[in-house]
Design an enzyme around this catalytic site. Structure first.
Site, PDB file in Angstrom:
ATOM      1  N   GLU A 142      -0.165   4.252   4.063  1.00 50.53           N
ATOM      2  CA  GLU A 142       0.533   3.849   5.525  1.00 50.53           C
ATOM      3  C   GLU A 142       0.653   5.352   6.095  1.00 50.53           C
ATOM      4  O   GLU A 142       1.726   5.946   6.681  1.00 50.53           O
ATOM      5  CB  GLU A 142       1.700   3.591   5.148  1.00 50.53           C
ATOM      6  N   GLU A 302      -1.043  -4.667   0.389  1.00 45.37           N
ATOM      7  CA  GLU A 302       0.577  -4.843  -0.067  1.00 45.37           C
ATOM      8  C   GLU A 302       1.078  -6.134   0.605  1.00 45.37           C
ATOM      9  O   GLU A 302       1.007  -6.186   1.882  1.00 45.37           O
ATOM     10  CB  GLU A 302       1.535  -3.737   0.588  1.00 45.37           C
TER      11      GLU A 302
END
Ligand SMILES: [Zn+2]
Length: 676
Positions: A142, A302
């Site tokens: 991320e 995810e």
């Protein structure tokens, strides 16, 4: 189709690993993601590497038919490293050190940190680059998340000046582009150039702030490129390189980042979207935006599998919801579903970030639901191979314009991405497929309708491409602030909408905000059979003078009563619409029903009830699977005219059918209907 979960062997006793692998196999898993926060396990002390535990875990899962996507661990540098080199820590815009304790606290421009990055990534790449059970790489984790895209340290200041020198060549040019003569801010030496850090209120020069955002995005891209270079050197193409992006996150230019990657990946948590009835389209636009980054399918690395929570809980997915959101991901182009996470951790910051298994590690309702999806996807996978979503409409999303609107929102509370989502919602509600694409896209030729919201700044090539597209027969919709600024965020000294005035057949000399306390009404002119239909304008008004365009919708009060709010202009073989305000939902729907029909757009399936989403994945020839997803909390009924087979149940469907709450259909047209 990859199907699995994020798994962290370092979080669990080794004796448990095999139980997890067996349960995963029974749920149809074929992939796990590992290692993206395991730097301290892989390099417990400087230069001392230990991969045996990871070798063992990869081998054990492989024995159960589960292969591994490896993450490079650079989002979580170990304490020994940061203690030795505290200059690696980011500084915030007030100059505070962003110290140890969570993650991502490194500065991507710090040369020392780049050296350590090079070392750990090289060790991993050499060890696993030819490993048959490693099937891909995730870089970092991320990138830019939790407000770490921009750093205000000395390394960044130096790098920013270098970036500006490359961009502007001379200080005179920089002074001119930013307009630093204002408030005596003129720079007389490069060393004087500053970061847009904490200062007296009112904010910094918009040109400076935008360039700093561009520089910051480029810095992260450069840091990612460092890792990509190492991986490419040691790893075969069979191990694609990706990173997990975050949907509507906008601190980085995702077009730039993904240009360097083999494929895009997404982290998606639909139930964290606050308003339940908005989740389907707000999640949908994230999927479509990810597919649009490279114009191809993507991975979800995810996928929500439980209740997200760091300190306060988001809603818990109810029975059937995980399956439903998983199918939305697959329908919109995900070729990998990796749930976050396998089992809920029993300690530390994410002890409430729930996975498929609760803390106790025994199979429960989420496990059973995921196992059902695993069984179904195993059957669907061959039919979905080499299929994707193809759209005849597109929304242009531009990070640079989004940044410019964040720097200067114009109207209080105006948010670029929410405005985009307003348009997107129309297409989602109507089940008309729409891509989300870059203004730098190679061409818009494949689309029948192009929506270009808030194109305040545009490169010459984009201006030309839009003109060419309409001239050749396309339909474009543009709106307020189009053409108002130059690419470096200073005003264009032309009558609005600047370079688009001829295309749109209008001039705008006067404009302002619409305050909620002083509402402004709208009424349709003759267009699309909506004459007199009334609505509400919000946020902004342009006082439009048509220079060849016709009026579609008018304002009904204030000093610009009777002036056009929406116009339509014939240009070449195409049409160019302009919307000089924010439209209420019913006016927007009525307008776009007309524009879509005129452009020949069709829904995936006609006449579906509200809250039912339909998406088509298609491949070569006439091969296609249409997913129908019921986001309502109740059963719905609708008619399917063509005969179809539901691939999930084997049932033939023709005529009126019902679909339970959270229900899914995966429709393949029957041979009978194909031959018609
Ligand atoms: Zn920095």
């Amino acid at each position: 189709m990859l199907f699995g979960a994020c798994y962290y062997p370092e979080h669990w006793v080794k004796e448990r690993w095999e139980t997890d692998a067996r349960m995963m196999k029974e749920a149809g898993f074929n992939v796990v993601r590992m290692a993206e926060f395991a730097w301290i396990k892989m390099e417990p002390a400087e230069g001392e590497f230990d991969f045996e535990w990871l070798d063992e875990a990869i081998a054990l899962f492989s024995a159960y038919g589960i292969r591994t996507i490896l993450g490079t661990p650079t989002a979580g540098p170990p304490k020994w490293l940061l203690d030795k080199h505290p200059d690696i820590y980011q500084r915030d815009y007030q100059g505070h050190v962003r110290g140890f304790g969570t993650r991502r606290s490194y500065c991507s421009n710090n040369a020392t940190y780049r050296d350590y990055t090079r070392a750990i990534v090289t060790e991993m790449a050499k060890r696993y680059g030819s490993h048959p059970d490693v099937i891909g790489w995730q870089i970092d984790n991320e990138l830019g998340a939790i407000d770490t895209a921009r750093c205000y340290c000395d390394s960044c200041k130096t790098a920013f000046v270098g970036w500006l020198k490359r961009k502007y060549a001379t200080l005179d040019r920089l002074n001119e582009e930013w307009g630093t003569i204002f408030s005596s801010q003129l720079f007389t030496a490069w060393e004087q150039v500053h970061l847009p850090a904490y200062s007296v209120h009112q904010g910094h020069n918009p040109g400076l702030v935008l360039d700093f955002r561009r520089f910051s995005s480029d810095s992260v891209r450069g840091y990612q490129a460092l890792q990509i270079g190492i991986l490419r050197e040691h790893c075969p193409p069979a191990q694609p390189i990706t990173t997990n992006l975050m949907g509507s996150f906008n601190d980085l230019d995702y077009y730039d980042l993904s240009a360097d990657l083999d494929l895009v990946s997404l982290d998606i948590y639909p139930i964290m979207k606050k308003v339940p009835e908005e989740r389907a389209f707000r999640t949908g636009i994230n999927h479509d935006a990810m597919r649009g980054l490279k114009g191809m399918n993507y991975w979800v690395l995810e996928h929500q599998s439980g209740t997200p929570c760091t300190n306060t809980f988001s809603p818990t997915p109810k029975p059937g919801e995980l399956r439903r959101w998983t199918y939305q991901s697959v329908a919109r182009g995900a070729d990998a579903i990796v749930y976050f996470r396998w089992r809920t951790l029993t300690y530390a910051l994410e002890e409430y970030w729930h996975g498929i298994l609760q803390h106790h590690g025994k199979p429960g309702r989420k496990y059973r639901e995921v196992r059902q999806v695993g069984e179904e996807l195993a059957r669907l996978a061959p039919l979905l191979a080499d299929t994707t979503v193809r759209s005849k409409a597109a929304i242009v999303k531009c990070f640079h314009n989004e940044w410019a609107f964040e720097i200067q929102p114009h109207a209080s509370g105006f948010v670029y991405k929410d405005h985009q989502a307003d348009y997107y919602r129309y297409f989602h509600d109507r089940n008309i497929q729409v891509d989300v694409i870059s203004p730098d896209s190679a061409g818009f030729d494949g689309y029948d309708l192009l929506i270009v919201p808030n194109l305040m700044m545009s490169k010459e090539a984009t201006v030309r491409a839009i003109h060419d597209y309409v001239r050749a027969g396309g339909t474009v919709v543009m709106d307020f602030r189009a053409g108002a600024k130059e690419w470096n965020n200073r005003m264009l000294p032309e009558i609005l909408p600047g370079p688009f005035a001829g295309l749109l057949g209008i001039e705008v000399d006067d404009y302002g905000i619409i305050e909620p306390e002083h509402p402004v009404g709208l009424a349709f002119a003759e267009a699309f059979g909506n004459a007199g239909l009334a609505g509400q304008a919000a946020t902004w008004y342009d006082v439009i003078e048509p220079i060849g365009a016709s009026t579609v919708v008018r304002f009904t009060n204030d000093y610009f009563a009777g002036c056009p709010a929406v116009t339509r202009n014939e240009y070449g073989a195409g049409r160019a619409y302009y919307i000089g305000t924010e439209l209420d939902r019913s006016t927007l729907n009525a307008l776009f029903d007309g524009i879509s029909a005129e452009a020949g757009l069709k829904p995936v399936l006609p006449s579906l009830p509200q809250g039912v989403e339909a998406v088509r994945r298609e491949g070569d020839g006439r091969r296609e699977v249409i997913f129908v997803i019921n986001h309502n909390e109740c059963e719905v009924s609708f008619a399917i005219e063509d005969g179809c087979v539901d691939l999930l149940t084997g049932r033939t469907i023709r005529g009126v059918t019902s679909l339970a709450a959270n229900g899914i259909l995966a429709l393949e047209r029957s041979n009978e209907s194909i031959s018609q």
